[in-house]
Design an enzyme around this catalytic site. Sequence first.
Site, PDB file in Angstrom:
ATOM      1  N   MET A 125      -0.967  -7.648   7.250  1.00 30.76           N
ATOM      2  CA  MET A 125      -1.747  -8.773   6.706  1.00 30.76           C
ATOM      3  C   MET A 125      -1.060  -9.405   5.492  1.00 30.76           C
ATOM      4  SD  MET A 125      -5.447  -6.867   6.857  1.00 30.76           S
ATOM      5  CE  MET A 125      -5.876  -5.785   8.231  1.00 30.76           C
ATOM      6  N   SER A 126       0.254  -9.292   5.425  1.00 34.31           N
ATOM      7  CA  SER A 126       0.967  -9.814   4.242  1.00 34.31           C
ATOM      8  C   SER A 126       2.405 -10.137   4.619  1.00 34.31           C
ATOM      9  CB  SER A 126       0.958  -8.747   3.132  1.00 34.31           C
ATOM     10  OG  SER A 126       1.706  -7.616   3.533  1.00 34.31           O
ATOM     11  N   ALA A 154       2.290  -1.695   4.164  1.00 38.29           N
ATOM     12  CA  ALA A 154       1.845  -0.744   5.185  1.00 38.29           C
ATOM     13  C   ALA A 154       1.513  -1.578   6.419  1.00 38.29           C
ATOM     14  CB  ALA A 154       0.618   0.011   4.711  1.00 38.29           C
ATOM     15  N   HIS A 168      -9.371   1.324   6.276  1.00 33.33           N
ATOM     16  CA  HIS A 168      -8.541   1.133   5.082  1.00 33.33           C
ATOM     17  C   HIS A 168      -8.213   2.491   4.461  1.00 33.33           C
ATOM     18  CE1 HIS A 168      -6.902  -0.983   1.658  1.00 33.33           C
ATOM     19  NE2 HIS A 168      -7.759  -0.440   0.817  1.00 33.33           N
ATOM     20  N   HIS A 208      -3.688 -11.387  -1.101  1.00 25.19           N
ATOM     21  CA  HIS A 208      -3.705 -11.589   0.351  1.00 25.19           C
ATOM     22  C   HIS A 208      -4.453 -12.857   0.732  1.00 25.19           C
ATOM     23  CE1 HIS A 208      -3.202  -7.238  -0.323  1.00 25.19           C
ATOM     24  NE2 HIS A 208      -2.480  -7.250   0.781  1.00 25.19           N
ATOM     25  N   TYR A 214      -6.470 -13.172   3.153  1.00 22.41           N
ATOM     26  CA  TYR A 214      -7.855 -12.876   3.554  1.00 22.41           C
ATOM     27  C   TYR A 214      -8.807 -12.782   2.366  1.00 22.41           C
ATOM     28  CZ  TYR A 214      -6.607  -8.004   2.463  1.00 22.41           C
ATOM     29  OH  TYR A 214      -6.181  -6.871   1.843  1.00 22.41           O
ATOM     30  N   GLU A 215      -8.246 -12.736   1.162  1.00 24.56           N
ATOM     31  CA  GLU A 215      -9.126 -12.707  -0.014  1.00 24.56           C
ATOM     32  C   GLU A 215      -9.722 -14.082  -0.300  1.00 24.56           C
ATOM     33  OE1 GLU A 215      -7.624 -10.049  -3.342  1.00 24.56           O
ATOM     34  OE2 GLU A 215      -5.873 -10.156  -2.045  1.00 24.56           O
ATOM     35  N   SER A 255       0.857  -1.191   0.000  1.00 21.24           N
ATOM     36  CA  SER A 255       0.000   0.000   0.000  1.00 21.24           C
ATOM     37  C   SER A 255       0.889   1.235   0.000  1.00 21.24           C
ATOM     38  CB  SER A 255      -0.865   0.032   1.262  1.00 21.24           C
ATOM     39  OG  SER A 255      -1.601  -1.144   1.368  1.00 21.24           O
ATOM     40  N   HIS A 273      -5.590  -1.941  -5.294  1.00 22.83           N
ATOM     41  CA  HIS A 273      -4.505  -2.844  -5.681  1.00 22.83           C
ATOM     42  C   HIS A 273      -4.733  -3.299  -7.122  1.00 22.83           C
ATOM     43  CE1 HIS A 273      -2.486  -3.993  -1.767  1.00 22.83           C
ATOM     44  NE2 HIS A 273      -3.516  -3.288  -1.339  1.00 22.83           N
TER      45      HIS A 273
HETATM   46  N1  HPA Z   1      -3.114  -3.780  11.314  1.00 26.27           N
HETATM   47  C1  HPA Z   1      -2.995  -4.687  10.337  1.00 26.27           C
HETATM   48  N2  HPA Z   1      -2.642  -4.365   9.099  1.00 26.27           N
HETATM   49  C2  HPA Z   1      -2.405  -3.083   8.817  1.00 26.27           C
HETATM   50  C3  HPA Z   1      -2.514  -2.086   9.792  1.00 26.27           C
HETATM   51  C4  HPA Z   1      -2.893  -2.453  11.105  1.00 26.27           C
HETATM   52  O1  HPA Z   1      -2.998  -1.629  12.036  1.00 26.27           O
HETATM   53  N3  HPA Z   1      -2.191  -0.916   9.179  1.00 26.27           N
HETATM   54  C5  HPA Z   1      -1.915  -1.209   7.888  1.00 26.27           C
HETATM   55  N4  HPA Z   1      -2.027  -2.519   7.658  1.00 26.27           N
END
Ligand code: HPA
Length: 279
Positions: A211-212, A113, A247, A83, A85-86, A30, A61
């Site tokens: 998450m990655s 990120a 997000h 990801h 989670y997808e 991100s 994305h």
């Molecule tokens: N948690 C999980 N994933 C993230 C976060 C967070 O606070 N910020 C950006 N991606």
Amino acid sequence: MTVFQKLERCFQSVENKIPFVPKVALILGSGLGDYGDYVKMEGTIDYHEIEGFPVSTVPGHKGRFLFAHIGKVPVVMMQGRVHYYEGYSMQDVVLPTRLMRRLGAEILFLTNAAGSVNPDFCAGDFMLIKDQISDFVPSPLIGKNPDELGPRFPDMSEIYDRDLQELLKKEAENLGISLREGTYLQFTGPNFESPAEVRMARVLGADAVGMSTACEAVAANHMGMKICGISFISNLGCGIGDHPLSHQEVGEAAKIAAPRFRKLVTAGITAMGETVLQK
Ligand code: HPA
């Protein structure tokens, strides 16, 4: 079809479309998504052009490989990662990483990120990833081992290459960009963490959560790649900051940081061409 056969089929489909042998693979997290607009593109392949390939469904994305030289280094970039989670299997989540290795990349440069769980960090910081915790997601290596790619029980004592860490620290210093250092922990997402989960991550030794990334690093390490990674701290972890997470907040923070992130990544890869890849 085995993991290896699927990888080979993807490899052939890319090889037939673009004759490009990358040295470095860069995963754009991100905020770095538009990095491709700042390099002289030599080719692109959309994920949906590759048979059997997972396609990212996250807003913001895109899903394609970009091919370009950064400095003198031939680089393949993933614009839009996939990801867990997808809903994809972990094997599909790491398929693009494995494919970039199969195309020739020796180094994997991971970006993302992340939320900070270290109270010393601030939103807007960058963090050099020194180590990781991947135990909250399934290992991408579960299942019959693709022996062609790597060993059944790969060592993980130095996932993030020391020379690459030093190189990135030096480049950040030259650019006047302050670089925190720490451990990244991967949760599945897509929900952000609860305050108790953020406290748990801290107790376990994490500095940032996302998450990655960690699963991709496991797969790349299995295949013998040299790995480095930088997290952009887009927000404080839930319960450390004073407001609910979204997000949108992550995207907006990442946009502001993008010019500095681009500089750091460009300088890092250019320097890799002059040092690490010469060895
Ligand atoms: N948690 C999980 N994933 C993230 C976060 C967070 O606070 N910020 C950006 N991606």
